[in-house]
Design a protein around this motif. Structure first.
Motif, mmCIF file in Angstrom:
data_model
loop_
_atom_site.group_PDB
_atom_site.id
_atom_site.type_symbol
_atom_site.label_atom_id
_atom_site.label_comp_id
_atom_site.label_asym_id
_atom_site.label_seq_id
_atom_site.Cartn_x
_atom_site.Cartn_y
_atom_site.Cartn_z
ATOM 1 N N ILE A 1 0.910 -1.099 -0.064
ATOM 2 C CA ILE A 1 -0.038 0.045 0.057
ATOM 3 C C ILE A 1 1.080 1.391 0.097
ATOM 4 C CG2 ILE A 1 -0.231 0.148 2.618
ATOM 5 C CD1 ILE A 1 -3.249 0.902 2.163
ATOM 6 N N ASP A 2 0.607 2.158 -0.760
ATOM 7 C CA ASP A 2 1.273 3.435 -0.889
ATOM 8 C C ASP A 2 0.503 4.591 0.121
ATOM 9 O OD1 ASP A 2 0.502 4.618 -4.208
ATOM 10 O OD2 ASP A 2 -0.642 4.696 -2.228
ATOM 11 N N ARG A 3 1.382 5.673 0.186
ATOM 12 C CA ARG A 3 0.548 6.795 0.985
ATOM 13 C C ARG A 3 -0.585 7.011 0.818
ATOM 14 N NH1 ARG A 3 5.656 10.864 0.390
ATOM 15 N NH2 ARG A 3 6.807 10.516 2.370
ATOM 16 N N SER A 4 -1.018 7.000 -0.815
ATOM 17 C CA SER A 4 -2.417 7.503 -1.273
ATOM 18 C C SER A 4 -3.341 6.354 -1.101
ATOM 19 C CB SER A 4 -2.358 7.574 -2.647
ATOM 20 O OG SER A 4 -1.421 8.700 -2.724
ATOM 21 N N GLY A 5 -2.994 5.030 -0.502
ATOM 22 C CA GLY A 5 -4.075 4.006 -0.201
ATOM 23 C C GLY A 5 -3.911 3.132 -1.547
ATOM 24 N N ARG A 6 -3.113 3.257 -2.464
ATOM 25 C CA ARG A 6 -3.238 2.312 -3.636
ATOM 26 C C ARG A 6 -2.615 0.965 -3.061
ATOM 27 N NH1 ARG A 6 -0.752 6.268 -8.301
ATOM 28 N NH2 ARG A 6 0.293 6.868 -6.333
ATOM 29 N N THR A 7 -3.566 -0.176 -3.341
ATOM 30 C CA THR A 7 -3.036 -1.424 -2.873
ATOM 31 C C THR A 7 -2.611 -2.360 -4.088
ATOM 32 O OG1 THR A 7 -5.193 -2.125 -2.958
ATOM 33 C CG2 THR A 7 -4.350 -1.107 -0.992
ATOM 34 N N SER A 8 -1.900 -3.269 -3.937
ATOM 35 C CA SER A 8 -1.722 -4.344 -4.823
ATOM 36 C C SER A 8 -1.296 -5.660 -3.776
ATOM 37 C CB SER A 8 -0.429 -4.205 -5.542
ATOM 38 O OG SER A 8 0.685 -3.515 -5.056
ATOM 39 N N TYR A 9 -1.433 -6.866 -4.849
ATOM 40 C CA TYR A 9 -1.408 -7.949 -3.824
ATOM 41 C C TYR A 9 -0.724 -8.980 -4.816
ATOM 42 C CZ TYR A 9 -5.116 -6.108 -1.005
ATOM 43 O OH TYR A 9 -5.676 -5.213 -0.332
ATOM 44 N N SER B 1 -1.000 -15.134 -4.721
ATOM 45 C CA SER B 1 -1.337 -16.231 -3.841
ATOM 46 C C SER B 1 -2.402 -15.973 -3.024
ATOM 47 C CB SER B 1 0.067 -16.494 -3.219
ATOM 48 O OG SER B 1 0.468 -15.550 -2.553
ATOM 49 N N VAL B 2 -2.555 -14.398 -2.625
ATOM 50 C CA VAL B 2 -3.462 -13.990 -1.600
ATOM 51 C C VAL B 2 -4.454 -13.056 -2.108
ATOM 52 C CG1 VAL B 2 -1.507 -13.975 0.128
ATOM 53 C CG2 VAL B 2 -2.089 -11.947 -1.047
ATOM 54 N N LYS B 3 -4.289 -12.701 -3.512
ATOM 55 C CA LYS B 3 -5.491 -11.897 -4.103
ATOM 56 C C LYS B 3 -6.944 -12.512 -3.979
ATOM 57 C CE LYS B 3 -4.052 -9.769 -7.585
ATOM 58 N NZ LYS B 3 -3.300 -9.669 -9.135
ATOM 59 N N GLY B 4 -8.025 -11.424 -3.496
ATOM 60 C CA GLY B 4 -9.171 -11.777 -3.277
ATOM 61 C C GLY B 4 -9.257 -12.532 -1.628
ATOM 62 N N ARG B 5 -8.480 -12.838 -1.041
ATOM 63 C CA ARG B 5 -8.507 -13.426 0.256
ATOM 64 C C ARG B 5 -8.057 -12.379 1.400
ATOM 65 N NH1 ARG B 5 -6.070 -17.852 1.969
ATOM 66 N NH2 ARG B 5 -4.128 -17.286 0.355
ATOM 67 N N PHE B 6 -7.147 -11.534 1.134
ATOM 68 C CA PHE B 6 -6.204 -10.704 2.078
ATOM 69 C C PHE B 6 -6.673 -9.160 1.589
ATOM 70 C CE2 PHE B 6 -2.560 -13.559 3.452
ATOM 71 C CZ PHE B 6 -3.629 -14.794 3.746
ATOM 72 N N ALA B 7 -6.611 -8.354 2.684
ATOM 73 C CA ALA B 7 -6.931 -6.907 2.399
ATOM 74 C C ALA B 7 -5.700 -6.101 3.186
ATOM 75 C CB ALA B 7 -8.116 -6.407 2.727
ATOM 76 N N ILE B 8 -5.012 -5.266 2.441
ATOM 77 C CA ILE B 8 -4.183 -4.386 3.468
ATOM 78 C C ILE B 8 -5.028 -2.956 3.502
ATOM 79 C CG2 ILE B 8 -2.969 -3.727 1.054
ATOM 80 C CD1 ILE B 8 -0.395 -3.606 2.999
#
Length: 124
Positions: free
Chosen positions: A51-59, A62-69
C-alpha cells in the motif's frame, strides 16, 4: 528511524480469519510504501500485500481476493485482514516500510524497515 511492531498472529483453522496489525513510529513523514511479507522456514521472504501513501494497494496472486491491506493514518497503523485462510498461509508475517520506492510501485524491492514478525499457523 522507522520502528514497526506487529501483532495479531496466532493459530486458526482452515477457512478462518485473522487480522494482523503493525504499529509504526519514529518518523516525521509517512513512508512512501508499506507492505506485508511472509516467510516459511527454508524459503525466501515473499511480499504479499502493498500500500502506498495514497492508499493504492496491490497483492500477490497467492492472496488476491482473500487478504486486504489497509492503513489508519491517524493511528499510524497498518493492517492485514486475512480471510479464507489456507494451510499454505502458515508463515511468519512481517510488516515493512520504505521511502525508496515510488507511489504506485510498491511491489518492488527496497524495503529497509522491518518489524520483528508475528507467526500465523493455519491448521485443518
Amino acid at each position: 528511524q522507522v520502528q514497526l511492531v506487529e501483532s495479531g498472529g496466532g493459530s486458526v483453522q482452515s477457512r478462518g480469519s485473522l487480522r494482523l496489525s503493525c504499529a509504526a513510529s519514529g518518523y516525521n513523514s509517512r513512508p512512501v510504501c508499506m507492505a506485508w511479507f511472509r516467510q516459511i522456514p527454508g524459503k525466501e521472504r515473499e511480499g504479499i500485500a502493498f500500500i502506498d501513501r495514497s492508499g493504492r494497494t496491490s497483492y500477490a496472486n497467492s492472496v488476491k481476493g482473500r487478504f486486504a491491506i489497509s492503513q489508519d493514518n491517524a493511528k499510524n497503523t497498518l493492517y492485514l485482514q486475512m480471510d479464507n485462510l489456507k494451510l499454505e498461509d502458515t508463515a511468519m508475517y512481517y510488516c515493512a516500510a520504505t521511502y525508496a520506492l515510488y507511489p504506485g510501485s510498491c511491489q518492488g524491492r527496497g524495503y529497509n524497515f522491518w518489524g520483528q514478525g508475528t507467526q500465523v499457523t493455519v491448521s485443518s
